[in-house]
Design a protein around this motif. Sequence first.
Motif, mmCIF file in Angstrom:
data_model
loop_
_atom_site.group_PDB
_atom_site.id
_atom_site.type_symbol
_atom_site.label_atom_id
_atom_site.label_comp_id
_atom_site.label_asym_id
_atom_site.label_seq_id
_atom_site.Cartn_x
_atom_site.Cartn_y
_atom_site.Cartn_z
ATOM 1 N N ALA A 529 0.834 -1.208 0.000
ATOM 2 C CA ALA A 529 0.000 0.000 0.000
ATOM 3 C C ALA A 529 0.869 1.259 0.000
ATOM 4 O O ALA A 529 0.534 2.257 -0.656
ATOM 5 N N LEU A 530 1.976 1.225 0.694
ATOM 6 C CA LEU A 530 2.847 2.388 0.776
ATOM 7 C C LEU A 530 3.450 2.733 -0.585
ATOM 8 O O LEU A 530 3.505 3.901 -0.989
ATOM 9 N N VAL A 531 3.886 1.703 -1.311
ATOM 10 C CA VAL A 531 4.487 1.945 -2.622
ATOM 11 C C VAL A 531 3.433 2.436 -3.617
ATOM 12 O O VAL A 531 3.660 3.395 -4.368
ATOM 13 N N LEU A 535 3.013 5.910 -5.934
ATOM 14 C CA LEU A 535 2.807 5.878 -7.383
ATOM 15 C C LEU A 535 1.517 6.587 -7.805
ATOM 16 O O LEU A 535 1.285 6.781 -8.998
ATOM 17 N N GLY A 536 0.697 6.933 -6.833
ATOM 18 C CA GLY A 536 -0.564 7.613 -7.147
ATOM 19 C C GLY A 536 -1.667 6.681 -7.590
ATOM 20 O O GLY A 536 -2.709 7.140 -8.081
ATOM 21 N N ASP A 537 -1.509 5.380 -7.398
ATOM 22 C CA ASP A 537 -2.522 4.389 -7.769
ATOM 23 C C ASP A 537 -3.425 4.170 -6.546
ATOM 24 O O ASP A 537 -3.208 3.259 -5.738
ATOM 25 N N LYS A 538 -4.460 4.997 -6.413
ATOM 26 C CA LYS A 538 -5.307 4.968 -5.225
ATOM 27 C C LYS A 538 -6.080 3.663 -5.091
ATOM 28 O O LYS A 538 -6.265 3.157 -3.969
ATOM 29 N N ASP A 539 -6.536 3.127 -6.193
ATOM 30 C CA ASP A 539 -7.312 1.884 -6.117
ATOM 31 C C ASP A 539 -6.476 0.758 -5.519
ATOM 32 O O ASP A 539 -6.934 0.020 -4.627
ATOM 33 N N GLN A 540 -5.245 0.613 -6.023
ATOM 34 C CA GLN A 540 -4.360 -0.432 -5.483
ATOM 35 C C GLN A 540 -3.981 -0.109 -4.033
ATOM 36 O O GLN A 540 -3.898 -1.009 -3.200
ATOM 37 N N LEU A 545 -4.507 -1.573 1.592
ATOM 38 C CA LEU A 545 -4.799 -1.084 2.946
ATOM 39 C C LEU A 545 -5.949 -1.864 3.580
ATOM 40 O O LEU A 545 -5.928 -2.161 4.785
ATOM 41 N N ASN A 546 -6.943 -2.207 2.769
ATOM 42 C CA ASN A 546 -8.061 -3.013 3.292
ATOM 43 C C ASN A 546 -7.588 -4.393 3.716
ATOM 44 O O ASN A 546 -8.044 -4.942 4.726
ATOM 45 N N LYS A 547 -6.651 -4.979 2.935
ATOM 46 C CA LYS A 547 -6.095 -6.281 3.322
ATOM 47 C C LYS A 547 -5.314 -6.148 4.635
ATOM 48 O O LYS A 547 -5.386 -7.019 5.510
ATOM 49 N N ALA A 548 -4.568 -5.066 4.746
ATOM 50 C CA ALA A 548 -3.811 -4.835 5.985
ATOM 51 C C ALA A 548 -4.759 -4.666 7.168
ATOM 52 O O ALA A 548 -4.479 -5.144 8.281
ATOM 53 N N LEU A 556 -1.287 0.468 10.831
ATOM 54 C CA LEU A 556 -2.509 1.181 10.497
ATOM 55 C C LEU A 556 -2.978 2.111 11.614
ATOM 56 O O LEU A 556 -3.768 3.013 11.369
ATOM 57 N N ILE A 557 -2.498 1.919 12.821
ATOM 58 C CA ILE A 557 -2.919 2.827 13.895
ATOM 59 C C ILE A 557 -2.420 4.247 13.625
ATOM 60 O O ILE A 557 -2.961 5.207 14.165
ATOM 61 N N TYR A 558 -1.397 4.403 12.772
ATOM 62 C CA TYR A 558 -0.847 5.723 12.473
ATOM 63 C C TYR A 558 -1.503 6.376 11.257
ATOM 64 O O TYR A 558 -1.066 7.453 10.824
#
Length: 585
Positions: A529-531, A535-540, A545-548, A556-558
Amino acid sequence: MKKCPQCGREYDVSMMFCLDDGAELLFGPASMDEPATAILHTTDAVGEAPTRAQIHTIEQTAIFPRPEAEPQNSLGDASEKQSFSANRAAKPLGGRIKVIAAIGVAVMLLVAGFFGYRYLGSGANTKQIESIAVMPFVNESGNADVDYLSDGMTETLISSLSQLPKLSVKARSTVFFYKGKETSPKRIGEELGVQAVLFGRVVQRGDDLKLSLELVNTQTGNVLWSEQYNRKQTDLLTLQSDIAHDVSSKLKAKLSGADEAKVTKAYTANPEAYELYLKGRFHFYKGTDAEMKKAVDYYQQATEKDPNYALAYVGLADSYGLASAYVLPPAQAYAKVREAVLKALQIDDGLGEAHATLGTYKLFYERDWQGAENEFTRAITLNPNSPTAAFWYGLYLEASGRFDQAIVQASRSRQLDPLSVLSNSGVQEAYYMSRQYDRAIEAGRKTLELDPENALSHVFLGQSYQQKSMFSEAISEYEKARQIDSSPWVLAPLGNGYAVAGRTADARKVLTELDAAAKQRYVSPYNYALVYTGLGDKDQAFAWLNKADQERNDYLIYLKVEPLFDSLRSDPRFADLLKRIGVPQ
């Protein structure tokens, strides 16, 4: 009798020097000009030391009273004089000897009492030591395999002395910064701000154990106390309690019964379990994945030897907690954390370390924010000298957006453990998350002075440079971190930095590296999700992030405060994610 040639005062023959002017006493007759008695002046202060004049007065009146004038009739009858003298001579010799002996003892006690008070000082006038550094005990056994013992005994004593309410004890991480370094007590005192240092040397020969201790004043360099203990290794537990008791008493700490019980408390009566615990601590502090597995193994063995060993369960919980999101999936790791820490608290609910660990479980996995804060504050109440509890509470406040309080706790952790890389990086992170990037950079540089090979500090330093659009400096720090540790948690910020700096191809290469690593080990969805965010790929980015979130990833607490996710904040999906995480608004 002896007489002072300078002031003319008289003393018993046992005295060598005058108490007034220090002149050597000489044999000679009493001065005819001196009055028969002196005036004894009392002092107003209770317990005030007598003056030299008062001591002389006591000698002249109470101990050596001059005889009254011999009775004499008006005619000065010589026969009456002879009768009086004869009566004195007729007293038994044994009685005289007893009187003289009593007088001698009285003089000795009086003089000893005076000089004891004058030069050794009373309890009220002796300055109590309020700060100490217990330096890493030196292993002089000629066998590096015994390092766990010298290190463990040091840490145990630090933990014991930290229970004293009016004593500042430098934490383990700080004093171990000096391990293997030749440093003078004075320099340690100046650098750490302590009044005393305790040095120790351990020698193990078979079942024989010898420990030499030396307590040194950091200002004068004088040895305040030294002791040597010779025990069997099977007596290690009682040895630790004895040391804690002896050292605390030499620090002139007035202990209540409850405080002494805390200082000398042994959390197990099984010497084998204690040794296994020390080995677990030794490997835990090395920090690598392989060493962490060894630590878990030793802690587990310790709990098998003694199922009621609360500290060993805390060690297990901490090890699994650090493995979460790095080595093991959170669900697997935190199940172990919960089991171990609840067992520790079942055994000893007053264990501050256990409450701090339970706080991390509630924060990072359960996302019980109020419950986590309760545990952290409880841990600090139980042990105000714990840098670890202050560190974790600082992270909680930081993730909540309470930055002023977060910086206070992070700074408190660093104050308690000034040379700890972890505590210093906590201050660096607090400034970064609060978007005080210049201060974060300054704190990061100081942290790297302590340990240039600390990958975490390089990462935070890179992120601070990145937020200031200093991309060249940022990527340089990220790449330094990768040279130290090529783990996924280091690769992900690098990939984000490449992407934001416009090096898209390099960022995608990082995604490929993450894929390759995932075939060999656990890789958190958060890293992807960070990478993708960079890259500006919000969908990915939101997909990962949802998987995390489903895994209850630690990081994710941050999400509420992490600057790297600023580009996602305007998306409705971000607000929904924050709501699920339950971050206090």
